[in-house]
Design a protein around this motif. Structure first.
Motif, PDB file in Angstrom:
ATOM      1  N   LEU A 237       0.832  -1.204   0.000  1.00 28.99           N
ATOM      2  CA  LEU A 237       0.000   0.000   0.000  1.00 28.99           C
ATOM      3  C   LEU A 237       0.867   1.255   0.000  1.00 28.99           C
ATOM      4  N   ARG A 238       1.941   1.212   0.764  1.00 25.40           N
ATOM      5  CA  ARG A 238       2.836   2.364   0.780  1.00 25.40           C
ATOM      6  C   ARG A 238       3.558   2.514  -0.554  1.00 25.40           C
ATOM      7  N   SER A 240       2.147   1.913  -3.441  1.00 27.21           N
ATOM      8  CA  SER A 240       1.211   2.612  -4.325  1.00 27.21           C
ATOM      9  C   SER A 240       1.186   4.105  -4.024  1.00 27.21           C
ATOM     10  N   LEU A 241       1.323   4.474  -2.734  1.00 28.96           N
ATOM     11  CA  LEU A 241       1.405   5.891  -2.373  1.00 28.96           C
ATOM     12  C   LEU A 241       2.665   6.510  -2.961  1.00 28.96           C
ATOM     13  N   GLY A 244       2.293   6.995  -6.660  1.00 32.03           N
ATOM     14  CA  GLY A 244       1.479   8.170  -6.967  1.00 32.03           C
ATOM     15  C   GLY A 244       2.269   9.461  -6.837  1.00 32.03           C
ATOM     16  N   SER A 291      -0.562   4.278 -12.915  1.00 36.13           N
ATOM     17  CA  SER A 291      -0.375   4.333 -11.458  1.00 36.13           C
ATOM     18  C   SER A 291      -1.693   4.126 -10.722  1.00 36.13           C
ATOM     19  N   ILE A 292      -2.784   4.668 -11.274  1.00 35.94           N
ATOM     20  CA  ILE A 292      -4.097   4.482 -10.638  1.00 35.94           C
ATOM     21  C   ILE A 292      -4.492   3.003 -10.650  1.00 35.94           C
ATOM     22  N   SER A 295      -2.425   1.027  -8.151  1.00 38.18           N
ATOM     23  CA  SER A 295      -2.869   1.307  -6.787  1.00 38.18           C
ATOM     24  C   SER A 295      -4.195   0.622  -6.482  1.00 38.18           C
ATOM     25  N   LEU A 299      -4.789  -2.283  -3.655  1.00 39.72           N
ATOM     26  CA  LEU A 299      -5.870  -2.108  -2.680  1.00 39.72           C
ATOM     27  C   LEU A 299      -6.875  -3.247  -2.783  1.00 39.72           C
TER      28      LEU A 299
END
Length: 330
Positions: A237-238, A240-241, A244, A291-292, A295, A299
C-alpha cells in the motif's frame, strides 16, 4: 536476539507432519527412509500424512501403510486446499509435545530431525532447517529462491530466517500459539517468525527430489510471495502511495517543461519547433492511468483478503481419518 533457555528432556511424543499432493512415486522411498529414522529416534513417534486432494495413487499407498503400522495416521482432505493449509491440518491433529514439519519429496533429509531434537533439548521452541546448498536445481530456481527469501525478510519480518522453508521442529507451546492464528491466506514461515519464542537453525545440504516433479513451480512461488507480502506487511500500500507521488512529480516536471517550451516559442520568438498537444497528453495519461490501476489492484488484494476472512469459513474440510481421531486437538 538473545534467549533465556531452560534445558529439557526429549518430548514424550514427537509428531511428524507430512503434506502429500500427488507423491505416489516418492512415497516408497520416503517409507524406507522414515522406517530407518524411526529406529534411530529416541522418542515415541506418530507420523501424520495429510492427503491434499491427490489425484494419483498417493492415498491408497498411505492407507495401506497405515493398516500395517499404527504409528502412521492419514488425514485426507476433501479437495486440494494448498500446501500451507495441508500443513495446518496436520498441526491441528498432532498430539505430540513437539511437531516436525517436512515434505514428502526427501529434499529435506529426515535424519536432520535428530539434530533438531538436540536443539529442542537445549531449550529452543523452534528449530528450523537452513539450507547451505540446493542440489539438483537450476540456476534460475536458485536465483529466484535467493531473491524470494531476502525480499520476504524485508516485507514480512526482519527476523525471518534466510534460506529456510517449512522444514522445522516446533514445541507444543509454540504450536498452540501458531494454531491460534486462523487466517485463510497463510505463510507459515512468517507466522513462526511473528509469534517469537526461542529459535535456532540447523544447517544441511538440500538434496534433489527423490522422484516426481516439484509442487512449487514459479507460479505458486509468486502466489506464496504475494500472500506473504499482503498478509504480513502494509508496504505494498505504501508502494502505491510512493508511486502516486513519483507520477505526480513526473507530471509536474513535464508541465514545467511544456511551459518552458511555450515561453521560448511565443515570448522569446525562438526558431524552435513547438507542437503542442498529443505527446505530452498521451504520456501523462499513461503514467497517471497506470499508477491508478496499480494502486487499485494493490488495494483490491487487501480488500479481497478482508472479504475472505469475513466469511468465517473453515480452512479445510476433512474427508476421512485413518489411525487417528476425527476430533482436532484444541
Amino acid at each position: 536476539m538473545k534467549y533465556y533457555l531452560e534445558k529439557r528432556k526429549n518430548p514424550n511424543l514427537l509428531s511428524i507432519v507430512i503434506p502429500c499432493y500427488n507423491e505416489e512415486s516418492a512415497l516408497p522411498f520416503l517409507k524406507e527412509r522414515l522406517n530407518q529414522l524411526l529406529k534411530l529416534l529416541p522418542v515415541k513417534t506418530e507420523i501424520i500424512f495429510v492427503n491434499d486432494g491427490s489425484t494419483d495413487d498417493s492415498i491408497f499407498q498411505l492407507v495401506s501403510w497405515s493398516e500395517v503400522d499404527s504409528r502412521i495416521q492419514v488425514i485426507s482432505l476433501s479437495r486440494n486446499f494448498g500446501h500451507q493449509i495441508a500443513v495446518t491440518a496436520g498441526m491441528d491433529y498432532a498430539k505430540g509435545d513437539a511437531v516436525v514439519i517436512m515434505d514428502a519429496d526427501l529434499q529435506d533429509p529426515p535424519e536432520v530431525i535428530l539434530e533438531m531434537l538436540s536443539k529442542y533439548r537445549e531449550g529452543y521452541d523452534v528449530v528450523y532447517g537452513q539450507r547451505l546448498a540446493r542440489s539438483g536445481e537450476s540456476f534460475f530456481k536458485k536465483t529466484t529462491a535467493w531473491a524470494f527469501y531476502r525480499i520476504m525478510k524485508i516485507l514480512v519480518h526482519k527476523d525471518l530466517p534466510l534460506d529456510s522453508g517449512d522444514f522445522r521442529l516446533i514445541s507444543r507451546r509454540c504450536l498452540d500459539a501458531l494454531n491460534g492464528l486462523r487466517e485463510n491466506h497463510r505463510f507459515l514461515r512468517g507466522m513462526n517468525a511473528w509469534i517469537g519464542f526461542p529459535q535456532a537453525p540447523v544447517y544441511y545440504n538440500r538434496d534433489p527430489r527423490v522422484a516426481g516433479e516439484t509442487k512449487y513451480p514459479l507460479r505458486k512461488m509468486l502466489k506464496l510471495a504475494m500472500n506473504a507480502a499482503v498478509s504480513f506487511s502494509p508496504l505494498p500500500l505504501r508502494f502505491s502511495l510512493g508511486l502516486g507521488i513519483i507520477v505526480a512529480m513526473i507530471g509536474f516536471a513535464v508541465g514545467i517543461y511544456a511551459l518552458y517550451r511555450a515561453f521560448q516559442h511565443f515570448i522569446l520568438q525562438m526558431p524552435i519547433v513547438y507542437n503542442p498537444g498529443w505527446a505530452t497528453i498521451v504520456t501523462l495519461i499513461c503514467l497517471i492511468g497506470g499508477s491508478i490501476l496499480i494502486s487499485i489492484g494493490i488495494l483490491g488484494e487487501y480488500i479481497a483478503r478482508i472479504f475472505e476472512e469475513s466469511k468465517g469459513r473453515p480452512l479445510y474440510v476433512v474427508e476421512f481419518v485413518k489411525n487417528g481421531s476425527l476430533k482436532k486437538n484444541k
